[in-house]
Design a protein around this motif. Structure first.
Motif, PDB file in Angstrom:
ATOM      1  N   GLU A  57       0.859  -1.188   0.000  1.00  0.00           N
ATOM      2  CA  GLU A  57       0.000   0.000   0.000  1.00  0.00           C
ATOM      3  C   GLU A  57       0.892   1.233   0.000  1.00  0.00           C
ATOM      4  OE1 GLU A  57      -2.947   0.502   3.135  1.00  0.00           O
ATOM      5  OE2 GLU A  57      -3.559   2.448   2.319  1.00  0.00           O
ATOM      6  N   ASN A 116      -4.467   5.048  -2.339  1.00  0.00           N
ATOM      7  CA  ASN A 116      -5.698   5.560  -1.743  1.00  0.00           C
ATOM      8  C   ASN A 116      -6.312   6.627  -2.632  1.00  0.00           C
ATOM      9  OD1 ASN A 116      -5.849   4.375   1.145  1.00  0.00           O
ATOM     10  ND2 ASN A 116      -3.707   4.964   0.873  1.00  0.00           N
ATOM     11  N   GLU A 148      -7.870   2.029  -3.453  1.00  0.00           N
ATOM     12  CA  GLU A 148      -8.550   1.880  -2.175  1.00  0.00           C
ATOM     13  C   GLU A 148      -9.501   3.055  -1.984  1.00  0.00           C
ATOM     14  OE1 GLU A 148      -6.102   1.105   1.219  1.00  0.00           O
ATOM     15  OE2 GLU A 148      -5.130  -0.613   0.261  1.00  0.00           O
ATOM     16  N   ASP A 178     -12.025   0.400   1.724  1.00  0.00           N
ATOM     17  CA  ASP A 178     -11.077   0.688   2.806  1.00  0.00           C
ATOM     18  C   ASP A 178     -11.816   1.034   4.101  1.00  0.00           C
ATOM     19  OD1 ASP A 178      -8.628   1.116   3.984  1.00  0.00           O
ATOM     20  OD2 ASP A 178      -8.136   2.899   2.818  1.00  0.00           O
ATOM     21  N   LYS A 199     -11.152  -4.274   3.211  1.00  0.00           N
ATOM     22  CA  LYS A 199     -10.141  -4.103   4.263  1.00  0.00           C
ATOM     23  C   LYS A 199     -10.826  -3.820   5.597  1.00  0.00           C
ATOM     24  CE  LYS A 199      -6.111  -2.433   3.184  1.00  0.00           C
ATOM     25  NZ  LYS A 199      -5.008  -1.521   2.794  1.00  0.00           N
TER      26      LYS A 199
HETATM   27 CA    CA Z   1      -5.877   2.670   2.679  1.00  0.00          CA
END
Ligand code: CA
Ligand code: C2E
Ligand code: CA
Ligand code: CA
Length: 278
Positions: A57, A116, A148, A178, A199
């Protein structure tokens, strides 16, 4: 100056705060336009089936000349409030693609990176084109990139999200939801959205395996995700006990300090080499 019957409160503290925010905003804009001060760190995501790191990530940082190292929570909001979050996320995307190319050259051609995506960016019409062009410019296969998106961002405008995610999907990207569990998700919508991964937010993992409520919640989320054909990542895994619990309950991936803190690209390549060797 605003006339009679008007009373305005004004304090030095407020003025200082406003000046400070304004300055931070200007400096962030400069850092972006000069590509100076922002950098990415990467945190590995481990596949519990085979113990391999399959994904990283990307997490942005800002080395501020006076204030030192700033975490994203200190400046993402500034960018969102001042209309250049699109620029910031575009910068992150470009850098992530450059790094994906470097990682391939270092012997990790299948490693994937998740970036993200701010809620505000989901409303942009040109987001899909931007992602497509950035991938092409760096010759990166779309399968290696994942987006995400927080559940609140998806749920605040489901139809827009649905359209955008379908476009991303047809490009070949994977999509993660997320911070799952902290916002408001409608299961009916969750079923309709083209998602790949869910997640579980760190707040549910933190007190595992001590908290009975969290144990039940995490098991329920894993079960529900699998029913919807989503893979599950647990965030913020810090202990061996948490890993064991998650593994024995069918969680697919883990991410957290137990595996590694977020590190700059060179640190992460060393980490990956060690993993390969062991
Ligand atoms: Ca994230
Ligand atoms: P997030 O997406 O939930 O990212 C996970 C956060 O948890 C990261 O904080 C990470 O450093 C931290 N973390 C990971 N493992 C552990 C652990 O085992 N224990 C603990 N205590 N913490 C752990 P970070 O890097 O400060 O990022 C905070 C948030 O900022 C992210 O939350 C994400 O929402 C946002 N963000 C980060 N990078 C970007 C970006 O490039 N673009 C946008 N739009 N948002 C970003
Ligand atoms: Ca998260
Ligand atoms: Ca989180």
């Amino acid at each position: 100056s605003s006339g009679r019957n008007n009373l305005h409160f004004f304090s030095r503290h407020l003025k200082n705060k406003a000046t400070f925010e304004l300055q931070l905003e200007e400096e962030l804009h400069l850092a972006l336009s000069r590509d100076n001060g922002l950098f990415l760190t990467y945190q590995p995501i481990l596949d519990l089936r085979n113990g391999q790191v399959v994904k990283l990530e990307a997490l942005v940082r800002w080395q501020h000349p006076q204030l030192g190292l700033l975490p994203p929570d200190r400046f993402i909001g500034v960018a969102e409030a001042n209309g250049f979050i699109a620029e910031l996320d575009a910068w992150v995307l470009r850098r992530a693609c450059q790094d994906l190319a470097i990682l391939a050259g270092e012997g990790f051609p299948d490693l994937r990176v998740a970036v993200n995506c701010s809620a505000l960016n989901l409303c942009r019409d040109d987001l899909v084109d931007e992602v497509k062009h950035t991938l092409q410019a760096h010759d990166i296969h779309p399968r290696r990139l994942e987006l995400e998106v927080t559940e609140n961002a998806l749920m605040s405008n489901v139809n827009q999200a649905l359209y955008l995610l379908e476009c991303m999907r047809s490009l070949g990207l994977c999509i993660s939801i997320d911070d799952f569990g902290t916002g408001y998700s409608s299961l009916a919508y969750l079923k309709r959205l083209p998602l790949d991964t869910l997640k579980i937010d760190r707040s549910f993992i933190m007190d595992l395996p001590g908290s009975h409520a969290d144990m039940e919640i995490v098991q329920a989320i894993i079960g529900m995700a699998h029913t919807l054909h989503l893979q599950v990542v647990a965030e913020g895994v810090e202990s061996r006990e948490q890993l064991d619990f998650l593994k024995s309950h069918g969680c697919d991936f883990i991410q957290g300090y137990l595996i590694s803190r977020p590190q700059r690209l060179d640190g992460i390549t060393d980490f990956l080499r060690q993993q390969q060797g062991s």
